[in-house]
Design an enzyme around this catalytic site. Sequence first.
Site, short mmCIF file in Angstrom:
data_model
loop_
_atom_site.label_atom_id
_atom_site.label_comp_id
_atom_site.label_asym_id
_atom_site.label_seq_id
_atom_site.Cartn_x
_atom_site.Cartn_y
_atom_site.Cartn_z
N LYS A 561 0.88 -1.17 0.00
CA LYS A 561 0.00 0.00 0.00
C LYS A 561 0.91 1.21 0.00
O LYS A 561 2.12 1.08 0.19
CB LYS A 561 -0.92 0.02 1.22
CG LYS A 561 -0.20 -0.22 2.55
CD LYS A 561 -1.14 -0.28 3.74
CE LYS A 561 -1.85 -1.61 3.88
NZ LYS A 561 -3.29 -1.54 3.73
N THR A 669 -9.01 -1.16 0.52
CA THR A 669 -9.61 -2.06 -0.46
C THR A 669 -8.67 -3.23 -0.73
O THR A 669 -9.11 -4.31 -1.12
CB THR A 669 -9.93 -1.33 -1.79
OG1 THR A 669 -8.79 -0.54 -2.14
CG2 THR A 669 -11.13 -0.43 -1.64
N LYS A 673 -9.17 -7.49 -1.30
CA LYS A 673 -8.55 -8.29 -2.37
C LYS A 673 -7.80 -9.49 -1.79
O LYS A 673 -7.89 -10.60 -2.30
CB LYS A 673 -7.60 -7.42 -3.21
CG LYS A 673 -8.32 -6.31 -3.98
CD LYS A 673 -7.37 -5.22 -4.47
CE LYS A 673 -8.17 -3.98 -4.87
NZ LYS A 673 -7.34 -2.76 -4.95
C1 26Q Z 1 -4.77 16.19 -2.70
C2 26Q Z 1 -4.37 17.49 -2.95
C3 26Q Z 1 -3.25 17.76 -3.70
C4 26Q Z 1 -2.49 16.70 -4.19
C5 26Q Z 1 -2.89 15.40 -3.93
C6 26Q Z 1 -4.03 15.15 -3.19
C7 26Q Z 1 -4.44 13.76 -2.93
C8 26Q Z 1 -4.27 12.78 -3.89
C9 26Q Z 1 -4.66 11.48 -3.65
C10 26Q Z 1 -5.03 13.40 -1.74
C11 26Q Z 1 -5.44 12.10 -1.51
C12 26Q Z 1 -5.26 11.11 -2.47
C13 26Q Z 1 -5.66 9.72 -2.29
C14 26Q Z 1 -6.37 9.26 -1.29
C15 26Q Z 1 -6.72 7.84 -1.17
O1 26Q Z 1 -6.30 7.02 -1.96
N1 26Q Z 1 -7.53 7.49 -0.17
C16 26Q Z 1 -7.93 6.12 0.03
O2 26Q Z 1 -9.18 5.92 -0.61
C17 26Q Z 1 -9.56 4.55 -0.57
C18 26Q Z 1 -10.83 4.40 -1.39
O3 26Q Z 1 -11.92 4.91 -0.69
C19 26Q Z 1 -9.73 4.07 0.85
O4 26Q Z 1 -9.99 2.69 0.80
C20 26Q Z 1 -8.47 4.34 1.65
O5 26Q Z 1 -8.70 4.03 3.01
C21 26Q Z 1 -8.06 5.79 1.50
O6 26Q Z 1 -6.82 6.03 2.15
#
Ligand code: 26Q
Length: 822
Positions: A561, A669, A673
């Site tokens: 992860k 998730t 899996k």
């Molecule tokens: C935000 C602002 C600027 C740049 C990047 C971001 C950014 C990018 C990606 C903030 C967060 C993310 C990704 C978050 C993420 O993957 N969260 C996950 O989402 C999954 C689906 O719901 C969950 O299962 C996870 O627990 C959660 O961590």
Amino acid sequence: MNLKGQTKLPIPAPRRVDPEVLAHEIVERLTYRIGKNAAAAKPHDWLHAVILSIRDRVIDAWITSTQKTYEEEGRRVYYLSLEFLIGRLMRDAASNMEMLDDMQAALASLGVDIDIIAALEPDAALGNGGLGRLAACFMESMATTDVPAYGYGIRYVNGMFRQEISDGWQVELPETWLAHGNPWEFERREASYEVGFGGRVDPAEGEDAGPNQMHWRPSERVIATPYDTPIAGWRGKRVNTLRLWQAQPIDPILLAKFNAGDHLGALAESNRAESLTRVLYPADSSAAGQELRLRQEYFFSSASLQDIVRRHIQYFGSIVTLPDKAAIQLNDTHPAVAVAELMRILLDDHGLDFGEAWDITRRTFSYTNHTLLPEALESWPVPLFERLLPRHMQIVYAVNSRLLAEARKSGQFDDHGIGAISLIDEGGDRRVRMGNLAFAGSHSVNGVSALHTDLMKVTVFADLHNLYPTRINNKTNGVTFRRWLMQCNPGLFGLIREAIGDRFMDDPEALRDLDPFADDSAFQEKFLVVKRSNKEALSNILRQKVNARIDPAAMFDIQIKRIHEYKRQLLNIVEAVSLYDQIRSHPEKDWVPRVKLFGGKAASSYHNAKLIIKLAGDVARAVNHDPAVQGLLKLQFVPNYNVSMAEVMIPAADLSEQISTAGMEASGTGNMKFAVNGALTIGTLDGANVEMRDHVGEENIIIFGLTAQEVNERRANGYNPGEVIGQSRELSQALDAIASGVFSPDDPDRYKGLIQGIYEHDWFMLAADFDSYSAAQRNVDALWTDGALWAKKAIHNVARMGWFSSDRTIREYATDIWKIES
Ligand code: 26Q
């Protein structure tokens, strides 16, 4: 062209193809589309020819699906996401079109190994992690459950960075997934739009211009060009569209500048436009606040909304029926500026009054929250927002004054509550809160697991929840079993079919029929044979990739992860150090052979995450070279973890590490899996682990550690990690060994700061959970020695995970949020 008048065509059942015919088709594609004969074809040419043969069948179903959508005139779903982590498509499309076996036979008759060419397809790595992969699973499940849907996102030319490990450290390199072209996508230049930035806002002119109507004159414009990829559902029932935008300059080159000798200046505008969609921001669970990111967010939100509105007007004539025909789902706050953009379109382009525009907007949008971490909640400095999007800033203020008036009128809130509801964060520099904007502009706000949704109501959105108490709802995540069981684990898939028939292929809940086989010793044995062969396959891949020698007889204990402190890879490593120490101190004991595998990327600016990768490598070097633990403990960090690597690691796992600090992982998730592939979970009561325990039964999952509520209480009541560490000999020895440089003799102070952080605050409760985790791991060891019991529990996991299919999740979204029949 209006398709509405055309006759209805049934969606044809995918044709079964004679491998001989298929072989002929492939050679034809090779000859006439690629320009080579079989003798001259390189593996890449074969791959391309195979994809073209699959694609043609997908296209037939795509055209029929699109026509059906138009004819039905029902509501369509628009899934707006800055990330779609789709991975490879060849096997997925072939399998869903039910031509995988025939394709394999056809290729074999041509002397081509399907596995070899499949491995050449690049991973479309257009996502960071869970959120992006969820969007990809949802696209497949929406097609499978016959939901008419479009995914909208960005075509990042270089995607997510490729991770190399150099001297143990993560190095980020550009991904070049488009280097050989992309046969899955279709450029649609005719559906391009202009997107503006900056400039100024004037009152709209003309006699019938309303008081709220403005004219935004951007100072900068780029073209958004869509690229469409067909996404085929199971059995090819429906094929939906993933539409990804790429930025292009209005003028590819400024010839006047060029002719005057300014060759670089002539291309500056072009480069600036193209840089907009070059890379994905590599931040997971932390918001990286660069201007380019806000530009990306607005660029794709604006292009998508223009496209949605254009389509709606074309087919339904009037903008006021938009909410009846379009459900727009915001995947986190990343596209939240779309709320203001739709308001701008309704007010300025269509002249609606404010109340009506706001009503349409709220009925159209819904928002999914994926994190409670304060540092991950997006907000933009007001001056930046105003400079880039002056009209949207006005709209945010206008929405905010109504919102706050409504909140005050309710009489429920003091100044603090009003401050929390506001779209503007007034503490320190003023910022636009994207979560509040998304919440206020939506009729539904959902969390991604039961626990996460409950916590949302009492933490980040407590006051907004009090103002709108029916808006928050839960939609526990799921994963598509086509990719994550049937395709990635053909051995287990075959074994399940042999035992319970094919019903589960169309109804994942029918996996339950496997439950009685958990006690069947012949089935247990077959299950273990499949697991063993998946482990051998992974061993072979790791030998080729990183020259690791791992014994497939050992327990495969895997944590894959994104690297983040809340996910606690460090807890896992510290426990490994402690185990290492115990094996050395007590070589006479009956230790269970274990291989601990780690994989994941660290955000490029996340210092501690990168240090944790280095530590995993440093500990691995020491442990793997120590004859005292030879054959008993091995560690390996697997570089460049991505979807394709997940597809070989997950089926090979015995133990799945889901060990986040309770209350911090929204859902997870990967946890799902692993379980459906017959790994046992060691985990905390966090995210969807809680519901997994409820489904698989508490005797079939290894739960340890503090609950979310206990974490809260400990933090509130003056948690003292130093004291906790002092009480655990194992923990203090392991931490001291790391801090004193036992694993980093070349730089003994390397981990001083990292370990110091645990002694001083230990925000992620590593020390508080260590003893419980360590004891749970010894229980896992004991269980491993009883192979039949282990197999029994693992089979129960497979049989009881049906509910975690993303088909179930999508049906819930369709019924509760989008109000459509699926
Ligand atoms: C935000 C602002 C600027 C740049 C990047 C971001 C950014 C990018 C990606 C903030 C967060 C993310 C990704 C978050 C993420 O993957 N969260 C996950 O989402 C999954 C689906 O719901 C969950 O299962 C996870 O627990 C959660 O961590």
